[in-house]
Structures are given as C-alpha cells and as structure tokens.
Design an enzyme around this catalytic site. Structure first.
Site, PDB file in Angstrom:
ATOM      1  N   ASP A 112      -7.135  -1.857   4.341  1.00  0.00           N
ATOM      2  CA  ASP A 112      -6.188  -2.898   3.933  1.00  0.00           C
ATOM      3  C   ASP A 112      -6.466  -4.230   4.615  1.00  0.00           C
ATOM      4  OD1 ASP A 112      -4.664  -1.176   2.281  1.00  0.00           O
ATOM      5  OD2 ASP A 112      -3.626  -0.383   4.036  1.00  0.00           O
TER       6      ASP A 112
ATOM      7  N   ASP B  80       0.854  -1.178   0.000  1.00  0.00           N
ATOM      8  CA  ASP B  80       0.000   0.000   0.000  1.00  0.00           C
ATOM      9  C   ASP B  80       0.898   1.240   0.000  1.00  0.00           C
ATOM     10  OD1 ASP B  80      -2.466   1.509   0.336  1.00  0.00           O
ATOM     11  OD2 ASP B  80      -1.775   1.873   2.384  1.00  0.00           O
TER      12      ASP B  80
ATOM     13  N   ASP C 170      -1.494  -0.558   6.202  1.00  0.00           N
ATOM     14  CA  ASP C 170      -1.651  -0.041   7.564  1.00  0.00           C
ATOM     15  C   ASP C 170      -3.063   0.419   7.894  1.00  0.00           C
ATOM     16  OD1 ASP C 170      -1.728   2.311   6.001  1.00  0.00           O
ATOM     17  OD2 ASP C 170      -0.989   3.486   7.686  1.00  0.00           O
TER      18      ASP C 170
END
Length: 565
Positions: free
Chosen positions: A466, A264, A462
């Site tokens: 996600d 990410d 995080d």
C-alpha cells in the site's frame, strides 16, 4: 531586539520566506527614526510578548504529543533461568520472557503468558476503560499494566516495537515546519503590501509621519503569525490524543477537506489475521478433537494459519500435546505424529494426497466464498475441516458510517484479494464500489481516476504493497499499530491504534480546527484593519494603537486554543 529581528528576517529571505516579521521591523525602525522611542519600546515589548504567548499556547497544545515521548521505558525485568535481571530495553530480543509489574509501561510488543492481563491502553487509543487480555493475546508496547503482574513473551525487539515507531513519528511531526504555514503564507504578502501602502498614504495625505508609524504599530504582530500556528498545533495535539498522528499542519488542512476514501481490505476493514469461524467433523469425532489434532501438529509450523489454530485451541481451553517426526511442505501443509498417530494438516489438495481411504467431498459441501479451509486427516482418513476467515473488524460498519457523517461522500474498497471476496465484503459493509485483484500499480491508477472525478482523495492501508498509493494520495493514512513500517513512512497520517474508528474523529477535529484557524485569522485581521484605518485617520496614536493590537492578539490566541477542546 531590532538587530536580532533583522537578522532573522535576512535569514528567512535567503530561504525565500517573506514573513510578517518585516512589519514589526519597519514599525520599530520607524519609531526610532521619527524620535518615538517609547512607541518603539512598546512595539518591541508587544512583539516579544506575542511570541511568548504563542510559545506558551503552542506548548499547552503539544502536551498530548509530548506525553507520548515521556512514557518510553528504558529498562525491563527479564527472566534469566529462575532469577530476574534488570536489563536495558535495547538488549531485549524476540523470545525473551519479561516480568511486567503493576503500573509499568510495556517496553516492547509481545504476547501475554501465564495469566490474564489488565491493561490501560489510553496512551495509544484515548480510551480510559482497561482492556483485559487472555494468555496468548498480543499486547502492544506503550500500554500500562493496571492489574496483577504478568509475564510477557517478546515478539519484536524494542527498536521495532509499536511504541518505538510511534515515538519516531511524533518526534518527526514535532520537528516539521510550522503547522499550516501555507495558510499564513497565502495572506502574508498581501497584508504586508496593504500595511505599507496604507502607512504611506496616511503619511502623504496628512504630512504627519506619526500616522504612518501608528499604522505600522497597529499591524504588529498580526493574527496570521499568532493564531494559525496555535490553532493547528492544538488540532494536531487533539488528534494525537484520539490515537491519530497527523504529521504536519498541511495534512491536517487537507484532512479537513477530503471527500473520497479508498480503503484497503486486509488489515484495514478486516482483522488481517485468519480466525477460526467453524469446524466440521466426521461422524463420531468432536470439533474439539479436530482442533486438538490440528493445533498440536501445527505447533511445529510458523505459518499464520498455524498460529490461528493454536490461539483457537487456547480460547477453547484445549490442552495440546507435543508433535514429533513432523515434515512441512511450505505453503501447503505438514504431517507428523500426534499421540502416536499419523496426522496431516493443511490445504484440501495437500491433505487429500495423504489419504488412503475416503474423501472430504461431503464435509466440503457449501463452503463460504471467503473461507480459508484447513483439512485434517488421521491415519490416512478424513477427520475434519476447519474454516478460517479474515473476519471483518467488529467496528468496521460503525467506522464507515462515522466517516460518512464526517463528510466522506464516496467510499471505495480496494483489495489485492479475489474480486468475489472483495465484492462480498463490500456489499456487507455498504461501500460505494468494491474492487479486487488489484496490484500496487492498479491502486495507483485507481487513485488517479478518483482524483480526476472527485475532490481530495484519502487512501487507507497497512501493508508494504500500500506504500506507493499512500504516498501518492492527497491524504495517506497508515494503520500504524500493526502495519508495515514502509506504509507508516509513506503516509501523512498514522493511526496509532489498530482500529479505524479514530479516523472519523480526526476528520471532525481537522474540520473544526480549520474553521477556528480561519475564524481567528479573518476576525483578527478585520479588527486589525479597522484599527489601522483609525490610526491612518489620526484617531489612534502609536502607543495606544500598540496596546489595542496586543489586546486583539491575545483574543485571537485564546480563540485558537478552542481547538484543544
């Protein structure tokens, strides 16, 4: 001893677990049945000694994880007016002001107030060099104050602090199933069948039951039930020392074989918080004055951009004044009085509606693609633009290079941010593929695609968005220091520090640990099988065989402990 072992085996069989303890029970039972009590006693002593050795080695290996639990603070000194009171950390609330004394562990997360702080972050990062934090900087619980006493403004209650979350994860990891039991299970049944067949064949061919007993004795306990747990617990402990919590042995094994990483962007490759990168002011106005006006007014806002402006002003030693008559339009901007002058701060569109003369057209020329723009107007006239960016982490490029060196062949940047921003950052970082505008469902689809095209896939993120992808990945890695609790719960690996660099070290440790575990198993089994053949041929009596096997077990345990280094 035998009765307790039989009860243990029955309990395990009811759970569907077939273990090598059966070999130990067979050898002790056979020794009693064949009138060889000394051999049975040696086997019992050897088996108990093996378990004691394993317990000792496992305790040695868990030291780093256990040390984390022993650092939890129970009380703190809180300001009550002009005095101090010692209170339980459970009673501490956001907004409280604490006094942290030299040598104390920060009990909760907060921001440094008053003076600069010197902190030892080694419990969280493994880095022994103290970190210096300026007033206003975030300080994470679990760090130790090595400098002069400082004040801490609490931002989270104790139960939600970084260190409390780490402790919960460590406790869960320590109470999980025996590490890498899958590896032992893979070979246990085959070894059990081979042992019984070889013992039976030795008895039938020689007509000597003591040869069968000798084979059983030599097979007890076994490198499978000693070396593997010790090696993997050592690996788990070693990664914890590096600031990476691997929740169980199966995940450590998977981490050793991963070859694709999906990362990410926000909070993983970038800081996750906007920071001031440039200030554009109209002629006759200084950059500090633009920042002064914007940050002073934004003291009335709780927006993350407001916090970034205030922090930038503090870093430049800009003294702010108190705003008044403020009116905020959520997500757009706000206006009010600063030093008696009408001031507007916010997005370009919002502040433009507050103008009575002029425009931001000249100041806005050539704005960077990834920049967030905050406009400032005074008395209906343009005053300046402040550019903010979610900056790439300083260690991002080096961390990605380290991941490739650790064996990651393909790196994909997956972001919910605009595709052009994701592409620009991906190009700068040198990833293989950059994808933007991804929703949680899109990240799940990406995972499925990568799994079908490559080997094991690791997902690093995080945020709450996600969590589904972290749970679905072969290896889910959460940025636990700042990340959402949902992502830490869903992931199998949690980075205890707000940095990506330790992940590559954890992969290297996982690979080395797996190699040592397999080495211990195959070398130990090879020696055991050689001794079993010697016993089957009559060259190794039961008592001597038991002592030889004990020596083999000690050797494989010592070899497994190399994973700690």
């Amino acid at each position: 001893m035998l009765a307790g072992l039989l009860l243990q085996i029955v309990t395990a069989l009811r759970r569907g677990d077939v273990g090598l303890d059966i070999v130990a029970a067979l050898s002790m039972s056979a020794a009693l049945g064949f009138g060889e009590p000394l051999a049975g006693n040696v086997v019992a002593l050897m088996y108990a000694g093996g378990q004691l050795l394993e317990t000792f080695a496992a305790g040695r290996a868990r030291q780093e994880m256990t040390a984390l639990l022993g650092r939890v603070a129970h009380t703190a000194m809180r300001y009550a007016g002009s005095s101090l009171e010692e209170v339980p950390i459970d009673s501490i609330l956001p907004g409280d002001r604490l006094l942290i004394r030299h040598g104390e562990v920060l009990p909760v997360d907060g921001t440094i107030a008053g003076s600069r702080a010197e902190l030892d972050m080694s419990a969280l990062t493994g880095e022994s060099i103290p970190v210096h934090l300026l007033p206003g900087a975030e300080a994470l619980s679990g760090a130790t104050l090595t400098g002069d006493p400082v004040d801490l403004l609490v931002t989270r209650p104790a139960a939600e602090s970084t260190y409390a979350g780490i402790v919960r994860l460590v406790e869960a990891a320590q109470s999980s199933k025996a590490p890498m039991a899958r590896l032992a299970d893979r070979y246990a049944m085959g070894f059990l069948v081979l042992t019984v067949l070889l013992a039976g064949a030795a008895w039938i061919l020689s007509q000597d039951p003591l040869r069968a007993l000798a084979v059983l004795v030599v097979a007890t306990p076994c490198p499978l039930i000693l070396a593997v747990p010790v090696a993997i617990i050592s690996g788990l402990s070693r990664t914890a020392r590096m600031g990476v919590l691997v929740k169980h042995g199966g995940m450590l094994e998977a981490l050793a074989r991963v070859d694709t990483a999906i990362l990410d962007k926000t909070g993983t490759l970038t800081a996750g918080l906007p920071a001031v990168t440039a200030i554009r002011a109209v002629p006759g106005v200084t950059e500090d004055d633009v920042l002064y006006r914007a940050a002073s007014l934004d003291q009335a806002s709780g927006h993350s951009v407001a916090a970034a402006l205030i922090q930038a002003a503090s870093a430049r030693a800009v003294i702010l004044s108190t705003p008044s008559a403020t009116v905020e339009q959520a997500g757009e901007g706000l206006h009010g009085q600063v030093d008696g002058r009408l001031t507007a701060v916010g997005g370009l569109d919002y502040v433009t509606t507050q103008l009575t003369a002029g425009s931001f057209a000249t100041l806005a020329e050539g704005l960077p693609i990834a920049a967030m723009t905050v406009a400032v107007a005074i008395e209906g006239r343009p005053w300046g633009l402040i550019l903010l960016q979610d900056a790439i982490r300083p260690d991002a490029v080096a961390s990605l290079a380290a991941l490739r060196a650790a064996g990651i062949r393909r790196i994909v940047l997956a972001s919910g941010d605009r595709a052009d921003i994701a592409q620009a950052i991906g190009t700068e970082l040198g990833v293989d593929t950059s994808l933007g505008d991804l929703k949680p469902a899109d990240k799940l689809a990406l995972l499925t695609l990568e799994k079908s095209a490559t080997g094991l896939v690791m997902m690093v993120g995080d945020g709450v968005n996600d969590a589904p992808a972290l749970a679905a990945a072969d290896i889910g890695v959460a940025m636990g220091a700042r990340g959402a609790a949902a992502s830490s719960e869903a992931a199998g690996v949690v980075l205890l520090v707000d940095a990506l660099a330790p992940l590559a070290k954890a992969i290297v440790i996982a690979k080395r640990t797996r190699t040592i575990a397999l080495q211990s198993v195959f070398v130990g089994l090879g020696l055991s099988l050689a001794a079993m053949l010697a016993a089957a041929l009559g060259y190794l009596p039961p008592v001597q065989g038991a002592l030889l096997q004990e020596a083999i077990d000690v050797a494989v345990i010592l070899n497994a402990l190399r994973a700690l280094r």
